[in-house]
Design a protein around this motif. Structure first.
Motif, PDB file in Angstrom:
ATOM      1  N   ILE A  36      51.587  47.114 -85.625  1.00  0.00           N
ATOM      2  CA  ILE A  36      51.435  46.491 -86.699  1.00  0.00           C
ATOM      3  C   ILE A  36      52.792  46.076 -87.448  1.00  0.00           C
ATOM      4  CG2 ILE A  36      50.215  45.845 -89.136  1.00  0.00           C
ATOM      5  CD1 ILE A  36      47.888  47.500 -87.539  1.00  0.00           C
ATOM      6  N   ARG A  37      53.413  47.325 -87.593  1.00  0.00           N
ATOM      7  CA  ARG A  37      54.506  47.223 -88.389  1.00  0.00           C
ATOM      8  C   ARG A  37      55.733  46.356 -87.659  1.00  0.00           C
ATOM      9  NH1 ARG A  37      53.966  52.841 -88.980  1.00  0.00           N
ATOM     10  NH2 ARG A  37      53.561  53.494 -91.054  1.00  0.00           N
ATOM     11  N   GLY A  38      55.871  46.582 -86.487  1.00  0.00           N
ATOM     12  CA  GLY A  38      56.670  45.855 -85.658  1.00  0.00           C
ATOM     13  C   GLY A  38      56.375  44.148 -85.472  1.00  0.00           C
ATOM     14  N   GLY A  39      55.000  43.887 -85.646  1.00  0.00           N
ATOM     15  CA  GLY A  39      54.417  42.534 -85.561  1.00  0.00           C
ATOM     16  C   GLY A  39      54.792  41.936 -86.692  1.00  0.00           C
ATOM     17  N   LEU A  40      54.555  42.722 -87.994  1.00  0.00           N
ATOM     18  CA  LEU A  40      55.032  42.257 -89.263  1.00  0.00           C
ATOM     19  C   LEU A  40      56.434  42.301 -89.776  1.00  0.00           C
ATOM     20  CD1 LEU A  40      51.974  43.702 -91.139  1.00  0.00           C
ATOM     21  CD2 LEU A  40      52.376  41.348 -90.297  1.00  0.00           C
ATOM     22  N   GLY A  41      57.379  43.148 -88.965  1.00  0.00           N
ATOM     23  CA  GLY A  41      58.630  43.120 -89.567  1.00  0.00           C
ATOM     24  C   GLY A  41      58.813  43.987 -90.754  1.00  0.00           C
ATOM     25  N   GLN A  42      57.925  44.629 -90.973  1.00  0.00           N
ATOM     26  CA  GLN A  42      57.913  45.321 -92.335  1.00  0.00           C
ATOM     27  C   GLN A  42      57.591  46.830 -91.962  1.00  0.00           C
ATOM     28  OE1 GLN A  42      57.830  43.597 -95.655  1.00  0.00           O
ATOM     29  NE2 GLN A  42      58.946  42.728 -94.284  1.00  0.00           N
ATOM     30  N   VAL A  43      57.874  47.791 -93.053  1.00  0.00           N
ATOM     31  CA  VAL A  43      57.550  49.035 -93.178  1.00  0.00           C
ATOM     32  C   VAL A  43      56.230  49.360 -93.663  1.00  0.00           C
ATOM     33  CG1 VAL A  43      58.210  51.298 -94.279  1.00  0.00           C
ATOM     34  CG2 VAL A  43      59.880  49.789 -93.363  1.00  0.00           C
ATOM     35  N   ILE A  44      55.838  48.412 -94.310  1.00  0.00           N
ATOM     36  CA  ILE A  44      54.261  48.492 -94.918  1.00  0.00           C
ATOM     37  C   ILE A  44      54.126  49.575 -95.868  1.00  0.00           C
ATOM     38  CG2 ILE A  44      51.677  48.433 -94.610  1.00  0.00           C
ATOM     39  CD1 ILE A  44      53.522  45.854 -93.621  1.00  0.00           C
ATOM     40  N   ASP A  45      54.317  50.937 -95.631  1.00  0.00           N
ATOM     41  CA  ASP A  45      54.267  52.238 -96.574  1.00  0.00           C
ATOM     42  C   ASP A  45      55.144  51.954 -97.595  1.00  0.00           C
ATOM     43  OD1 ASP A  45      52.218  53.677 -94.495  1.00  0.00           O
ATOM     44  OD2 ASP A  45      53.730  52.931 -93.374  1.00  0.00           O
ATOM     45  N   GLN A  46      54.425  52.327 -98.808  1.00  0.00           N
ATOM     46  CA  GLN A  46      55.386  52.530 -99.862  1.00  0.00           C
ATOM     47  C   GLN A  46      56.725  53.260 -99.624  1.00  0.00           C
ATOM     48  OE1 GLN A  46      54.657  54.534-103.828  1.00  0.00           O
ATOM     49  NE2 GLN A  46      54.350  52.144-104.528  1.00  0.00           N
ATOM     50  N   VAL A  47      57.839  52.936-100.148  1.00  0.00           N
ATOM     51  CA  VAL A  47      59.173  53.704 -99.980  1.00  0.00           C
ATOM     52  C   VAL A  47      59.728  53.546-101.336  1.00  0.00           C
ATOM     53  CG1 VAL A  47      61.558  53.749 -98.807  1.00  0.00           C
ATOM     54  CG2 VAL A  47      59.505  53.110 -97.557  1.00  0.00           C
ATOM     55  N   GLU A 166      46.380  36.845 -81.379  1.00  0.00           N
ATOM     56  CA  GLU A 166      46.648  35.643 -82.201  1.00  0.00           C
ATOM     57  C   GLU A 166      46.135  35.716 -83.505  1.00  0.00           C
ATOM     58  OE1 GLU A 166      46.292  30.834 -81.653  1.00  0.00           O
ATOM     59  OE2 GLU A 166      46.897  32.178 -79.765  1.00  0.00           O
ATOM     60  N   TYR A 167      44.701  36.076 -83.294  1.00  0.00           N
ATOM     61  CA  TYR A 167      43.723  36.027 -84.824  1.00  0.00           C
ATOM     62  C   TYR A 167      44.560  37.360 -85.502  1.00  0.00           C
ATOM     63  CZ  TYR A 167      40.087  37.206 -87.679  1.00  0.00           C
ATOM     64  OH  TYR A 167      39.544  37.464 -88.750  1.00  0.00           O
ATOM     65  N   GLU A 168      44.562  38.235 -85.162  1.00  0.00           N
ATOM     66  CA  GLU A 168      45.044  39.718 -85.698  1.00  0.00           C
ATOM     67  C   GLU A 168      46.737  38.919 -86.674  1.00  0.00           C
ATOM     68  OE1 GLU A 168      43.137  43.197 -83.555  1.00  0.00           O
ATOM     69  OE2 GLU A 168      45.312  42.598 -83.112  1.00  0.00           O
ATOM     70  N   THR A 169      47.395  38.508 -85.689  1.00  0.00           N
ATOM     71  CA  THR A 169      48.938  37.892 -86.267  1.00  0.00           C
ATOM     72  C   THR A 169      48.593  37.051 -87.381  1.00  0.00           C
ATOM     73  OG1 THR A 169      49.779  38.327 -84.063  1.00  0.00           O
ATOM     74  CG2 THR A 169      50.882  36.603 -85.582  1.00  0.00           C
ATOM     75  N   ARG A 170      47.400  35.981 -87.090  1.00  0.00           N
ATOM     76  CA  ARG A 170      47.270  35.068 -88.118  1.00  0.00           C
ATOM     77  C   ARG A 170      46.787  35.622 -89.573  1.00  0.00           C
ATOM     78  NH1 ARG A 170      44.432  32.045 -85.201  1.00  0.00           N
ATOM     79  NH2 ARG A 170      42.497  32.472 -86.002  1.00  0.00           N
ATOM     80  N   ILE A 171      45.901  36.383 -89.466  1.00  0.00           N
ATOM     81  CA  ILE A 171      45.252  37.055 -90.746  1.00  0.00           C
ATOM     82  C   ILE A 171      46.298  38.060 -91.491  1.00  0.00           C
ATOM     83  CG2 ILE A 171      42.905  36.609 -90.085  1.00  0.00           C
ATOM     84  CD1 ILE A 171      42.594  39.852 -89.716  1.00  0.00           C
ATOM     85  N   LEU A 172      47.282  38.453 -90.669  1.00  0.00           N
ATOM     86  CA  LEU A 172      48.275  39.424 -91.223  1.00  0.00           C
ATOM     87  C   LEU A 172      49.479  38.650 -91.784  1.00  0.00           C
ATOM     88  CD1 LEU A 172      48.253  42.383 -88.715  1.00  0.00           C
ATOM     89  CD2 LEU A 172      47.218  42.143 -91.077  1.00  0.00           C
ATOM     90  N   GLU A 173      49.622  37.569 -91.556  1.00  0.00           N
ATOM     91  CA  GLU A 173      50.827  36.676 -91.829  1.00  0.00           C
ATOM     92  C   GLU A 173      51.089  36.720 -93.442  1.00  0.00           C
ATOM     93  OE1 GLU A 173      51.383  31.838 -92.095  1.00  0.00           O
ATOM     94  OE2 GLU A 173      51.213  32.519 -89.958  1.00  0.00           O
TER      95      GLU A 173
END
Length: 182
Positions: A36-47, A166-173
Motif C-alpha cells: 500500500i505504501r508503495g502504491g501510494l508513494g507515501q509513508v502513511i504512518d505519522q512521522v 484497480e478498485y483498491e487503487t481507485r479508492i485509495l487515490e
C-alpha cells in the motif's frame, strides 16, 4: 515504522478463521502495508520532525512529498531561518507557499515537518486486510505460467496479494502523492 495497521487477530476475523498462525499473519500484514505504501508513494504512518531538503524552484510554491502535513516547525533557505505567516505558509496537502517572494532558484530549502496519519484511517486498514487476506489465501498458488526445461514458474501478483487491485487503487487515490490527490 509505527505499529502495525492491523493485528493477526484482525486478519483472522476478516478471513473468518477459528485460529491463525500469528507470526505468519503479522508478516503478511507487514507485506500488505508495504504494498500500500508503495502504491501510494507515501509513508502513511505519522512521522514527527522529518527533515526534508528541497531545491528552490524560482516559483512561489514547493510541494512537500508526504501528506497530510500536520505541522511545519521550521523552514530555512540557504541556512537563513524563515518566519511562518510572514515568509511562508503551508497546508495539509503539502503545499508550502512563499509569501511576498519566490523560492530562490537552486537554493537549499530545509523543511522540518510532521506528516502522516495517527491513527491510520479505517479505509487504509480495510484495504490492508484485503491485500493480506489475498496473500494468506493464495500465498504461492496463483501460478500464471510454468515451464519444464530448466524449470521456471511465474506467479500472478494480483492473485497472491502482492499488488493493489484497480478498485483498491481507485479508492485509495485521495491518500496518494501528487496533484491527483489534491
Amino acid at each position: 515504522m509505527a505499529s502495525p495497521w492491523a493485528a493477526a487477530d484482525d486478519l483472522r476475523a476478516y478471513l473468518r478463521l477459528d485460529a491463525i498462525d500469528e507470526p505468519a499473519a503479522e508478516e503478511v500484514i507487514k507485506a500488505a502495508e508495504m504494498v500500500i505504501r508503495g502504491g501510494l508513494g507515501q509513508v502513511i504512518d505519522q512521522v514527527q520532525g522529518d527533515i526534508l531538503h528541497l531545491v528552490g524552484t524560482g516559483h512561489r510554491v514547493l510541494n512537500l512529498p508526504e501528506m497530510p502535513v500536520t505541522a511545519v516547525t521550521s523552514v530555512t533557505v540557504d541556512d537563513q531561518a524563515l518566519t511562518k505567516g510572514v515568509d511562508y505558509r503551508w497546508n495539509r496537502y503539502g503545499i508550502l507557499t512563499r509569501l511576498g517572494a519566490c523560492w530562490p532558484l537552486d537554493a537549499d530549502v530545509e523543511i522540518t515537518y510532521t506528516h502522516g496519519y495517527e491513527p491510520i484511517p479505517p479505509l487504509l486498514v480495510q484495504v490492508c486486510l484485503q491485500v493480506a487476506g489475498r496473500a494468506w489465501v493464495n500465498p504461492k498458488e496463483a501460478v500464471s505460467s510454468e515451464s519444464l526445461g530448466d524449470y521456471s514458474v511465474s506467479y500472478d501478483k494480483q492473485r497472491t496479494g502482492q499488488a493493489l487491485t484497480e478498485y483498491e487503487t481507485r479508492i485509495l487515490e485521495p491518500y496518494a502523492r501528487g496533484p491527483a490527490s489534491r
